[in-house]
Motif scaffolding. Structure first.
Motif, PDB file in Angstrom:
ATOM      1  N   ILE A   1      25.266   9.267   4.332  1.00 36.55           N
ATOM      2  CA  ILE A   1      23.904   8.568   4.067  1.00 36.55           C
ATOM      3  C   ILE A   1      23.194   7.966   5.408  1.00 36.55           C
ATOM      4  O   ILE A   1      22.012   8.127   5.480  1.00 36.55           O
ATOM      5  CB  ILE A   1      24.345   7.266   3.256  1.00 36.55           C
ATOM      6  N   GLU A   2      23.927   7.602   6.404  1.00 34.02           N
ATOM      7  CA  GLU A   2      23.405   7.000   7.862  1.00 34.02           C
ATOM      8  C   GLU A   2      22.888   8.328   8.656  1.00 34.02           C
ATOM      9  O   GLU A   2      21.654   8.057   8.950  1.00 34.02           O
ATOM     10  CB  GLU A   2      24.490   6.559   8.427  1.00 34.02           C
ATOM     11  N   ARG A   3      23.385   9.400   8.711  1.00 37.72           N
ATOM     12  CA  ARG A   3      23.074  10.406   9.742  1.00 37.72           C
ATOM     13  C   ARG A   3      23.235  11.739   9.795  1.00 37.72           C
ATOM     14  O   ARG A   3      22.750  12.634  10.310  1.00 37.72           O
ATOM     15  CB  ARG A   3      23.499  10.085  11.102  1.00 37.72           C
ATOM     16  N   GLU A   4      24.299  12.240   8.681  1.00 38.26           N
ATOM     17  CA  GLU A   4      24.840  13.670   8.759  1.00 38.26           C
ATOM     18  C   GLU A   4      23.782  14.410   7.694  1.00 38.26           C
ATOM     19  O   GLU A   4      24.050  15.640   7.890  1.00 38.26           O
ATOM     20  CB  GLU A   4      26.099  13.541   8.358  1.00 38.26           C
ATOM     21  N   SER A   5      23.323  13.748   6.660  1.00 40.17           N
ATOM     22  CA  SER A   5      22.523  14.600   5.588  1.00 40.17           C
ATOM     23  C   SER A   5      21.294  14.690   6.195  1.00 40.17           C
ATOM     24  O   SER A   5      20.902  14.251   6.997  1.00 40.17           O
ATOM     25  CB  SER A   5      22.488  13.717   4.143  1.00 40.17           C
ATOM     26  N   PRO A   6      20.729  16.008   5.977  1.00 44.88           N
ATOM     27  CA  PRO A   6      19.390  16.342   6.202  1.00 44.88           C
ATOM     28  C   PRO A   6      18.070  15.262   5.698  1.00 44.88           C
ATOM     29  O   PRO A   6      17.164  15.000   6.440  1.00 44.88           O
ATOM     30  CB  PRO A   6      18.877  17.550   5.581  1.00 44.88           C
ATOM     31  N   LEU A   7      18.573  14.578   4.757  1.00 41.32           N
ATOM     32  CA  LEU A   7      17.763  13.301   4.304  1.00 41.32           C
ATOM     33  C   LEU A   7      18.548  11.953   4.600  1.00 41.32           C
ATOM     34  O   LEU A   7      18.628  11.154   3.915  1.00 41.32           O
ATOM     35  CB  LEU A   7      17.568  13.421   2.772  1.00 41.32           C
TER      36      LEU A   7
ATOM     37  N   ALA B   1      25.791   2.264  -4.346  1.00 40.69           N
ATOM     38  CA  ALA B   1      25.096   1.208  -3.866  1.00 40.69           C
ATOM     39  C   ALA B   1      25.906   0.562  -2.687  1.00 40.69           C
ATOM     40  O   ALA B   1      25.051   0.090  -1.743  1.00 40.69           O
ATOM     41  CB  ALA B   1      25.209   0.258  -5.004  1.00 40.69           C
ATOM     42  N   GLU B   2      27.193   0.560  -2.658  1.00 42.51           N
ATOM     43  CA  GLU B   2      27.802  -0.069  -1.543  1.00 42.51           C
ATOM     44  C   GLU B   2      27.548   0.566  -0.232  1.00 42.51           C
ATOM     45  O   GLU B   2      27.581   0.117   0.902  1.00 42.51           O
ATOM     46  CB  GLU B   2      29.359  -0.303  -2.038  1.00 42.51           C
ATOM     47  N   ALA B   3      27.784   1.940  -0.391  1.00 39.71           N
ATOM     48  CA  ALA B   3      27.676   2.821   0.925  1.00 39.71           C
ATOM     49  C   ALA B   3      26.259   2.695   1.503  1.00 39.71           C
ATOM     50  O   ALA B   3      25.871   2.560   2.644  1.00 39.71           O
ATOM     51  CB  ALA B   3      27.651   4.202   0.490  1.00 39.71           C
ATOM     52  N   VAL B   4      25.166   2.635   0.676  1.00 39.16           N
ATOM     53  CA  VAL B   4      24.003   2.655   0.892  1.00 39.16           C
ATOM     54  C   VAL B   4      23.530   1.257   1.637  1.00 39.16           C
ATOM     55  O   VAL B   4      22.985   1.109   3.001  1.00 39.16           O
ATOM     56  CB  VAL B   4      22.841   2.827   0.034  1.00 39.16           C
ATOM     57  N   HIS B   5      24.077   0.173   1.182  1.00 38.09           N
ATOM     58  CA  HIS B   5      24.286  -1.364   1.541  1.00 38.09           C
ATOM     59  C   HIS B   5      24.985  -1.306   3.020  1.00 38.09           C
ATOM     60  O   HIS B   5      24.310  -2.018   3.989  1.00 38.09           O
ATOM     61  CB  HIS B   5      24.745  -2.267   0.418  1.00 38.09           C
ATOM     62  N   THR B   6      26.069  -0.854   3.075  1.00 35.21           N
ATOM     63  CA  THR B   6      26.551  -0.683   4.594  1.00 35.21           C
ATOM     64  C   THR B   6      25.942   0.077   5.493  1.00 35.21           C
ATOM     65  O   THR B   6      25.632  -0.356   6.671  1.00 35.21           O
ATOM     66  CB  THR B   6      27.896   0.396   4.323  1.00 35.21           C
ATOM     67  N   ALA B   7      25.290   1.159   4.955  1.00 35.10           N
ATOM     68  CA  ALA B   7      24.335   2.154   6.024  1.00 35.10           C
ATOM     69  C   ALA B   7      23.088   1.420   6.340  1.00 35.10           C
ATOM     70  O   ALA B   7      22.753   1.518   7.530  1.00 35.10           O
ATOM     71  CB  ALA B   7      24.045   3.371   5.291  1.00 35.10           C
ATOM     72  N   LEU B   8      22.664   0.273   5.781  1.00 32.63           N
ATOM     73  CA  LEU B   8      21.583  -0.390   6.229  1.00 32.63           C
ATOM     74  C   LEU B   8      21.790  -1.836   6.660  1.00 32.63           C
ATOM     75  O   LEU B   8      21.019  -2.722   6.941  1.00 32.63           O
ATOM     76  CB  LEU B   8      20.801  -0.711   4.765  1.00 32.63           C
TER      77      LEU B   8
ATOM     78  N   ASP C   1       0.959  -1.213  -0.019  1.00 36.96           N
ATOM     79  CA  ASP C   1      -0.038  -0.003   0.088  1.00 36.96           C
ATOM     80  C   ASP C   1       0.934   1.202  -0.085  1.00 36.96           C
ATOM     81  O   ASP C   1       1.309   1.662   0.988  1.00 36.96           O
ATOM     82  CB  ASP C   1      -0.913   0.024   1.137  1.00 36.96           C
ATOM     83  N   TRP C   2       1.307   1.703  -1.104  1.00 39.80           N
ATOM     84  CA  TRP C   2       2.101   2.839  -1.217  1.00 39.80           C
ATOM     85  C   TRP C   2       1.672   3.978  -0.614  1.00 39.80           C
ATOM     86  O   TRP C   2       2.441   4.923  -0.093  1.00 39.80           O
ATOM     87  CB  TRP C   2       2.331   3.240  -2.710  1.00 39.80           C
ATOM     88  N   SER C   3       0.379   4.243  -0.147  1.00 42.85           N
ATOM     89  CA  SER C   3      -0.157   5.507   0.389  1.00 42.85           C
ATOM     90  C   SER C   3       0.509   5.560   1.828  1.00 42.85           C
ATOM     91  O   SER C   3       0.645   6.769   2.427  1.00 42.85           O
ATOM     92  CB  SER C   3      -1.683   5.512   0.459  1.00 42.85           C
ATOM     93  N   GLN C   4       1.006   4.409   2.398  1.00 44.07           N
ATOM     94  CA  GLN C   4       1.582   4.470   3.856  1.00 44.07           C
ATOM     95  C   GLN C   4       3.000   4.571   3.836  1.00 44.07           C
ATOM     96  O   GLN C   4       3.573   4.663   4.994  1.00 44.07           O
ATOM     97  CB  GLN C   4       0.983   3.160   4.379  1.00 44.07           C
ATOM     98  N   GLU C   5       3.651   4.802   2.697  1.00 43.40           N
ATOM     99  CA  GLU C   5       4.955   4.698   2.830  1.00 43.40           C
ATOM    100  C   GLU C   5       5.750   6.060   2.713  1.00 43.40           C
ATOM    101  O   GLU C   5       5.169   6.913   2.084  1.00 43.40           O
ATOM    102  CB  GLU C   5       5.650   4.077   1.428  1.00 43.40           C
ATOM    103  N   ARG C   6       6.916   6.142   3.353  1.00 35.98           N
ATOM    104  CA  ARG C   6       7.945   7.131   3.022  1.00 35.98           C
ATOM    105  C   ARG C   6       8.976   6.644   2.341  1.00 35.98           C
ATOM    106  O   ARG C   6       9.919   5.856   3.190  1.00 35.98           O
ATOM    107  CB  ARG C   6       8.185   7.807   4.695  1.00 35.98           C
ATOM    108  N   ILE C   7       9.406   7.256   1.249  1.00 38.66           N
ATOM    109  CA  ILE C   7      10.374   6.531   0.317  1.00 38.66           C
ATOM    110  C   ILE C   7      11.503   7.529   0.150  1.00 38.66           C
ATOM    111  O   ILE C   7      11.149   8.629  -0.137  1.00 38.66           O
ATOM    112  CB  ILE C   7       9.745   6.471  -1.241  1.00 38.66           C
ATOM    113  N   LEU C   8      12.810   6.992   0.162  1.00 41.57           N
ATOM    114  CA  LEU C   8      13.941   7.630   0.216  1.00 41.57           C
ATOM    115  C   LEU C   8      14.782   7.007  -1.035  1.00 41.57           C
ATOM    116  O   LEU C   8      15.153   5.891  -0.903  1.00 41.57           O
ATOM    117  CB  LEU C   8      14.746   7.323   1.439  1.00 41.57           C
ATOM    118  N   VAL C   9      14.925   7.702  -2.003  1.00 46.04           N
ATOM    119  CA  VAL C   9      15.615   7.366  -3.259  1.00 46.04           C
ATOM    120  C   VAL C   9      16.941   8.014  -3.307  1.00 46.04           C
ATOM    121  O   VAL C   9      17.265   9.192  -3.027  1.00 46.04           O
ATOM    122  CB  VAL C   9      14.979   7.861  -4.538  1.00 46.04           C
ATOM    123  N   PHE C  10      18.159   7.199  -3.437  1.00 49.26           N
ATOM    124  CA  PHE C  10      19.344   7.569  -3.542  1.00 49.26           C
ATOM    125  C   PHE C  10      19.775   7.460  -5.058  1.00 49.26           C
ATOM    126  O   PHE C  10      19.496   6.664  -5.628  1.00 49.26           O
ATOM    127  CB  PHE C  10      20.136   6.667  -2.655  1.00 49.26           C
ATOM    128  N   ALA C  11      20.277   8.854  -5.438  1.00 53.48           N
ATOM    129  CA  ALA C  11      20.615   8.912  -7.046  1.00 53.48           C
ATOM    130  C   ALA C  11      22.263   9.355  -6.818  1.00 53.48           C
ATOM    131  O   ALA C  11      22.147  10.399  -6.468  1.00 53.48           O
ATOM    132  CB  ALA C  11      19.669   9.947  -7.492  1.00 53.48           C
TER     133      ALA C  11
END
Length: 237
Positions: A103-109, A135-142, A4-14
């Protein structure tokens, strides 16, 4: 998997402006139309040599394009983590720990500040070094941790781009096909048109016929008209 996409908060990394539209423009439109929140964290942008008639595009031109695309998709917010030429197309020269911290904590997003339910990032098999590093940095952050101490998004996806088919090793086909309707696909195609400095005529990996053809192929694989393919990195039901 029903979402149910209406309930999601989506963060896209580009890694760069346009990657989010190439990879998940249809999903962004579909989710936003359903009522989701959509945020885009860009990593870097700078002056770029390209195949346009002028042979280059400037960072300022790219920022103007981002604002148009943001209005088009009605993003809730976007942020550029590393503006300027220092790391543009050179993210592999940035110490990984610094990118992870952004990616983990220093950016506003960042993940800790935004606490998204869905994170979408590039696939690590892209030939582009900035895509690989992101891709690798987001993988590490998660990475797995105690969910009471570190935010764990419920759904983590890796998006594909047509250009990513240029690779040296085999990769599994997408695990997840998100069905798109004609309006979702047209929104994605128009989003790329708004990135005028990055759009190209066919045959090109960022041409309108290429993007439509990939959507038709992914849709066919799920028995629907159009689709976007994703690799599922985490799905917490």
């Amino acid at each position: 998997m029903m979402t149910d996409w209406s309930q999601e908060r989506i963060l896209v990394f580009a890694p760069h402006p346009d990657d989010e539209t190439l990879g998940c423009g249809g999903l962004m439109r579909k989710a936003k139309s359903a009522g989701a929140e959509v945020f885009v964290q860009f990593l870097t942008v700078g002056d770029t040599a390209d195949q346009s008639p002028r042979g280059f595009s400037t960072a300022q031109e790219r920022y103007t394009e981002i604002k148009r695309v943001s209005d088009h998709f009605r993003w809730d917010d976007w942020h550029m983590a590393l503006p300027g030429d220092k790391y543009h197309l050179r993210l592999d020269t940035l110490p990984r720990v610094e990118l992870n911290q952004l990616i983990e904590r220093e950016s506003p997003l960042s993940i800790s500040n935004l606490r998204p339910t869905v994170v979408i990032a590039p696939h690590r098999t892209s030939y582009n070094q900035d895509h690989q590093v992101t891709a690798e940095a987001v993988h590490t952050a998660l990475r797995p941790s105690n969910a009471r101490l570190r935010h764990h998004p419920r759904l983590v996806l890796a998006y594909e781009e047509a250009a990513d088919q240029w690779r040296t090793e085999p990769v599994d086909p997408p695990h997840l096909i998100v069905e798109l309707d004609e309006k979702d696909l047209e929104a994605k195609l128009h989003g790329m048109e708004l990135y005028g400095s990055q759009s190209h005529e066919h045959p090109h990996t960022r041409s309108k016929p290429t993007l439509r053809s990939l959507a038709v192929l992914r849709g066919m694989q799920a028995g629907v008209a159009f689709g976007e393919g994703y690799h599922v990195l985490r799905w917490q039901a």
